[in-house]
Design a protein around this motif. Structure first.
Motif, PDB file in Angstrom:
ATOM      1  N   LEU A 590       0.813  -1.215   0.000  1.00  0.00           N
ATOM      2  CA  LEU A 590       0.000   0.000   0.000  1.00  0.00           C
ATOM      3  C   LEU A 590       0.847   1.267   0.000  1.00  0.00           C
ATOM      4  O   LEU A 590       0.321   2.373   0.052  1.00  0.00           O
ATOM      5  CB  LEU A 590      -0.924   0.013   1.227  1.00  0.00           C
ATOM      6  N   GLY A 591       2.175   1.093  -0.048  1.00  0.00           N
ATOM      7  CA  GLY A 591       3.050   2.252  -0.078  1.00  0.00           C
ATOM      8  C   GLY A 591       3.298   2.867   1.278  1.00  0.00           C
ATOM      9  O   GLY A 591       3.628   4.054   1.375  1.00  0.00           O
ATOM     10  N   GLY A 592       3.160   2.073   2.338  1.00  0.00           N
ATOM     11  CA  GLY A 592       3.343   2.584   3.687  1.00  0.00           C
ATOM     12  C   GLY A 592       4.527   1.960   4.397  1.00  0.00           C
ATOM     13  O   GLY A 592       5.354   1.273   3.798  1.00  0.00           O
ATOM     14  N   SER A 593       4.584   2.186   5.682  1.00  0.00           N
ATOM     15  CA  SER A 593       5.675   1.643   6.495  1.00  0.00           C
ATOM     16  C   SER A 593       5.133   1.260   7.862  1.00  0.00           C
ATOM     17  O   SER A 593       4.107   1.769   8.308  1.00  0.00           O
ATOM     18  CB  SER A 593       6.802   2.677   6.654  1.00  0.00           C
ATOM     19  N   VAL A 594       5.838   0.342   8.526  1.00  0.00           N
ATOM     20  CA  VAL A 594       5.434  -0.095   9.857  1.00  0.00           C
ATOM     21  C   VAL A 594       6.678  -0.167  10.731  1.00  0.00           C
ATOM     22  O   VAL A 594       7.752  -0.590  10.281  1.00  0.00           O
ATOM     23  CB  VAL A 594       4.720  -1.470   9.811  1.00  0.00           C
ATOM     24  N   GLN A 609       2.136   3.722   9.032  1.00  0.00           N
ATOM     25  CA  GLN A 609       1.863   4.943   8.291  1.00  0.00           C
ATOM     26  C   GLN A 609       1.510   4.581   6.856  1.00  0.00           C
ATOM     27  O   GLN A 609       2.223   3.810   6.214  1.00  0.00           O
ATOM     28  CB  GLN A 609       3.068   5.884   8.312  1.00  0.00           C
ATOM     29  N   LEU A 610       0.401   5.147   6.376  1.00  0.00           N
ATOM     30  CA  LEU A 610      -0.105   4.833   5.045  1.00  0.00           C
ATOM     31  C   LEU A 610      -0.495   6.124   4.335  1.00  0.00           C
ATOM     32  O   LEU A 610      -0.827   7.114   4.984  1.00  0.00           O
ATOM     33  CB  LEU A 610      -1.349   3.926   5.144  1.00  0.00           C
ATOM     34  N   PRO A 611      -0.482   6.106   3.005  1.00  0.00           N
ATOM     35  CA  PRO A 611      -1.002   7.282   2.295  1.00  0.00           C
ATOM     36  C   PRO A 611      -2.489   7.435   2.554  1.00  0.00           C
ATOM     37  O   PRO A 611      -3.192   6.445   2.794  1.00  0.00           O
ATOM     38  CB  PRO A 611      -0.708   6.965   0.820  1.00  0.00           C
TER      39      PRO A 611
END
Length: 895
Positions: A590-594, A609-611
């Motif tokens: 989804l183009g995010g990070s954890v 964090q996600l768009p």
């Protein structure tokens, strides 16, 4: 299309949506009730709504279950008791069954009822027993649903009579009757639904006839006249008579009054069909009067006043307010177009800059003309005057055009932003839609594990893109399960550790810094990082020495590996090594990070964090081999500018040290298989640092162009899979670019480093700039910085840029510059303070400074020169030659 036609076209779909929402409300209320916080009235109303909706569409199993649940809530209310755990278990099972009905296609319902008949019978039996004692789940007989339904119908009418009376009294004389009609429609809808539940056909048709008249009044098909008010009051009186009849005698009352009721229904139909507004039937109205006149009778017989003005506001069910079915693909295209409009709107400001340059060139031409006139004296004075007047007129025209264009750009960008936000809203759902099942999940897991756990959900109203919400549901499920087991300890362990016996899991959603932030946190035992290091070594992932020196953050990353688990035994709930790897892969897709934070004995938190949406992404745009590329901002760890002398080579591999860690460095152009050599200035090497779950790498780019919002376009499927590229976009300047697939890029970099085939980044990158004069340009405007840079770079100067005064001051102290060109109005440190700092520093005070600013008042110029500026140029009259001449005057040519 009439209102009923509209509803009938998707009635079952609306029923399923309604039941789905009500079931979520019921489940949440039951979980709250177990904590002593439940609202029995609200749950009873939810069950009643489900029953009514199911009756309308003829889904009998749902009618039976919802009615039995409602009886339990009614008894609990009357006895003023708290629902016990046994009761809640049974009621949650009933919610599950209703939820299954809400997700079953209409054509499959007969088969559903057949295959789950045993489950339905068991739930109805248990609910019947609960009606005797909801606090313990006793065993008395089920409350009868015969006469009580008729009595409830009467109660329903009586509860709505005050609102109906308030809406009708003075309706015709109200200049703005919209609120009255809305209230009346709501009450009549409820009465009609209640009549359907008890199968009173005449009452259903009477309520429906009233409903149709009110709808015609709302949609302005009928004028709100005294005649309409009188006929509606007759309908109200008949409903009141039904409510007064004893439950056992209601059917006989309706049968006895049937002729009069049929006449009234026909009168209402005639009124609705009279589109001319010339309805007059006083004799019929009077003949329908009940034997006991009401106090308002005289007023009703009075002559009708002129029609009152009709409120121009939107009707309750106006066409603009109706729901329509739209394919998700169409919504996606709409959002994409809205995003492109937003991006394009921002390009208009480039034309403002272009006009400024034209204006500067005109000024330059005027100066040249003046010099020519003074130098030769052969041009007629009138000709010179005419030319000057023409150029002055041109400058005024350009200035006026610039002002209009600037206003247009501002308005267009504002409208585009509103359009984009409206398009985004079509895709948004409240976070509660995706989090509604987690309360039940935590309760069931805690009971199986014999633990006490509360789930707290924060930000239920936070809007989330529906695609992201759907995709993240499984990942959130895994994180919540992980928070309960192994996160929360048993009550005995918590008591021994001095904690409350009840554990707490927090699930939070919020918007922060332009991204969607999701958090799952617990107050449990935390992660045993030492155990992870041992498991990494035991499973051969690293040798014992390498595993022992892993930092806590590095060790925790291993819990996201597929098949990795710290549980000592495999159970139905945990220990299978499945779950957190799904979290990481889903978030990255989804183009995010954890990231994970843990503290032994105090708990663990996962921060995602996600768009905000998948259609538009915030990205870092860079230049590689002369072409723009984009790194998704959420996947970009760091942006650095490294002096060439800080590059390191270890065992033939090139590294740069970041936060004490050796990070492998390769050329982006080599990874992407682009032709050409790296280009660097004297200010160092531009590096983008990215990572996946196991590796962190640095890629060298020609330069960083800045951040942009990009409308994401998928690649043409005919291209197949393109290595290291995920999608495409168009820059604010209309230039196409490719968006980097960070996961794929990291894998490619790791392969190059492992093979020892990475081309080294030139260590003496500043060699080409040696001997050229160094100029620092300071301005918070990307466009202005770039214009100034091009002006001086084209004349051979080596140019470094800074975005504000603080960034410039840090560069000046660490490097040597021959000249500084600065703006005045900047964040953090303005130009006056920067000039003052330079001139007061014994090492730097001789460095020339040029101020270029829109502040062109004499007092501003005086202040700039007072703090030590060597030149003060106004941007209003700015042109290329002015800056170049000032630089040449202060430091000479570039070499």
């Amino acid at each position: 299309m009439s209102r009923d036609d509209y509803l009938g076209s998707s009635l079952f779909d609306m029923f399923q949506a309604d039941v789905g929402g009500q079931v979520q409300s019921l489940a949440s209320g039951l979980l709250a009730a177990e904590r002593g916080e439940g609202d029995l009235e609200r749950m009873m109303r939810a069950a009643h709504s489900i029953k009514g909706a199911a009756r309308v569409v003829g889904v009998e199993p749902a009618v039976q279950v919802a009615h039995a649940m409602e009886e339990c809530f009614v008894v609990a209310q009357k006895k003023n008791v708290t629902l016990g755990s046994v009761a809640i278990d049974v009621l949650l099972r009933a919610c599950d069954l209703l939820g299954s009905i809400a997700t079953t296609a209409e054509r499959d319902l007969p088969a559903f009822a057949s295959t789950r008949a045993g489950e339905l019978a068991a739930i109805l039996r248990d609910l019947s027993q609960l009606a005797a004692d909801p606090s313990r789940g006793g065993t008395t007989a089920r409350v009868s649903d015969g006469p009580s339904l008729i009595a409830m119908f009467g109660d329903e009418i009586r509860s709505h009579l005050p609102a109906i009376d308030e809406a009708l009294n003075g309706l015709a004389t109200d200049a703005s009757p919209r609120e009255r009609l809305d209230s009346l429609m709501t009450s009549i809808d409820s009465v009609r639904a209640a009549a359907r539940i008890v199968n009173l056909d005449v009452a259903i048709r009477l309520a429906d006839a009233i409903d149709q008249v009110v709808l015609a009044l709302q949609e302005k098909e009928l004028p709100v006249t005294t005649d309409a008010e009188v006929v509606l009051k007759r309908g109200r009186d008949e409903l009141a008579q039904m409510a007064k009849a004893p439950p056992a005698a209601l059917e006989r009352h309706i049968e006895r009054e049937a002729p009069r009721l049929e006449t009234l229904i026909g009168l209402l139909d005639d009124l609705r069909q009279d589109q001319s507004g010339i309805f007059t039937a006083p004799t019929t109205i009077m003949r329908l009067a009940p034997t006991t006149p009401t106090p308002a009778r005289g007023a009703e017989a009075a002559p009708a006043p002129p029609p009152a003005p009709v409120d121009a506001g939107p009707a309750r069910l106006a066409a603009s307010d109706r729901f329509v079915r739209v394919a998700t693909g169409n919504l996606d295209r709409l959002l994409g177009l809205a995003g492109e409009t937003l991006v394009e709107a921002r390009t208009i400001s480039d034309f403002v800059i272009a006009l400024d340059r034209i204006r500067a060139q005109q000024t330059s031409l005027g100066d040249m003309l003046s010099r020519l006139d003074r130098g030769t004296g052969i041009i007629e004075p009138q000709t010179v005057a005419d030319m000057r007047e023409g150029m002055a007129a041109n400058r005024r025209a350009v200035a006026a055009c610039r002002g209009e264009l600037e206003d247009l750009a501002r308005r267009f960008e504002e409208i585009s932003a509103r359009l984009y936000r409206a398009a985004i809203a079509t895709r948004m759902r409240p976070f509660a839609d995706g989090a509604s099942g987690f309360g039940r999940l935590v309760r069931d897991l805690a009971r199986k594990l014999e633990r006490q756990v509360d789930l707290v959900i924060i930000g239920e109203d936070t809007p989330v893109d529906r695609d992201i919400l759907d995709r993240m549901e499984a990942a959130l499920n895994h994180m919540v399960r992980n928070a309960v087991d192994p996160g929360i300890e048993s009550p005995a362990e918590r008591a021994a550790a001095g904690k409350p016996e009840r554990g707490r899991v927090r699930l939070e959603a919020r918007h922060a810094a332009g991204v969607l932030s999701l958090t799952v946190a617990d107050d449990g035992r935390g992660i045993d990082v030492g155990s992870i290091r041992r498991l990494v070594s035991q499973r051969g992932l690293l040798d014992e020495r390498a595993a022992s020196v892993l930092s806590d953050a590095q060790a925790i990353e291993y819990i996201f590996m597929s098949g990795f688990s710290t549980a000592s035994e495999v159970t139905e709930i945990s220990g299978r090594g499945v779950g957190l790897d799904v979290v990481r892969s889903t978030v990255q897709e989804l183009g995010g990070s954890v990231r994970t934070m843990t503290e032994p004995g105090k708990g663990t938190s996962f921060h995602v964090q996600l768009p905000l949406t998948r259609s538009v992404t915030r990205a870092v745009v860079v230049e590689i081999a002369g072409e723009p590329y984009a790194f998704p901002l959420l996947r970009t760890d760091r942006l650095l500018n490294i002096p060439a002398n800080q590059l390191r080579i270890v065992e033939g591999r090139q590294y740069v040290v970041i936060d004490g860690e050796n990070v492998g460095l390769v050329q982006a152009r080599q990874v992407l298989d682009l032709i050409g050599e790296s280009k660097h200035g004297s200010d160092g090497i531009s590096i983008v640092v990215v990572s996946d779950r196991a590796h962190r790498v640095a890629v060298e780019v020609d330069r960083v162009l800045g951040e942009q919002d990009l409308v994401v376009h998928p690649l043409d499927p005919r291209l197949g899979r393109v290595a290291d590229i995920s999608s495409a976009a168009v820059t604010a300047g209309g230039e196409p670019l490719l968006i980097i697939d960070v996961e794929d890029l990291v894998r490619s970099v790791v392969r190059l480093l492992a093979a020892g085939s990475a081309v080294r980044v030139e260590r003496d990158a500043a060699r080409a700039a040696r001997g050229r004069r160094q100029v620092l340009i300071v301005d918070d405007s990307l466009t202005v910085r770039e214009v100034h840079r091009q002006i001086l770079a084209s004349r051979g100067y080596d140019v470094t840029v800074a975005v504000d005064g603080v960034a410039a001051w840090n560069l000046i102290r660490d490097s040597s510059f021959d000249l500084v060109v600065t703006d005045i109005d900047m964040p953090r440190m303005n130009g006056f303070d920067l000039v003052r700092s330079i001139k007061q520093d014994p090492r730097l005070h001789s460095t020339p400074v040029i101020v270029v600013s829109y502040k062109e008042r004499p007092e501003d110029r005086a202040r700039g020169l007072e703090v030590g500026a060597d030149y003060y140029l106004g941007k209003g009259d700015f042109h290329d030659d002015a800056l170049a001449s000032a630089v040449l005057d202060l430091i000479g040519d570039a070499t």
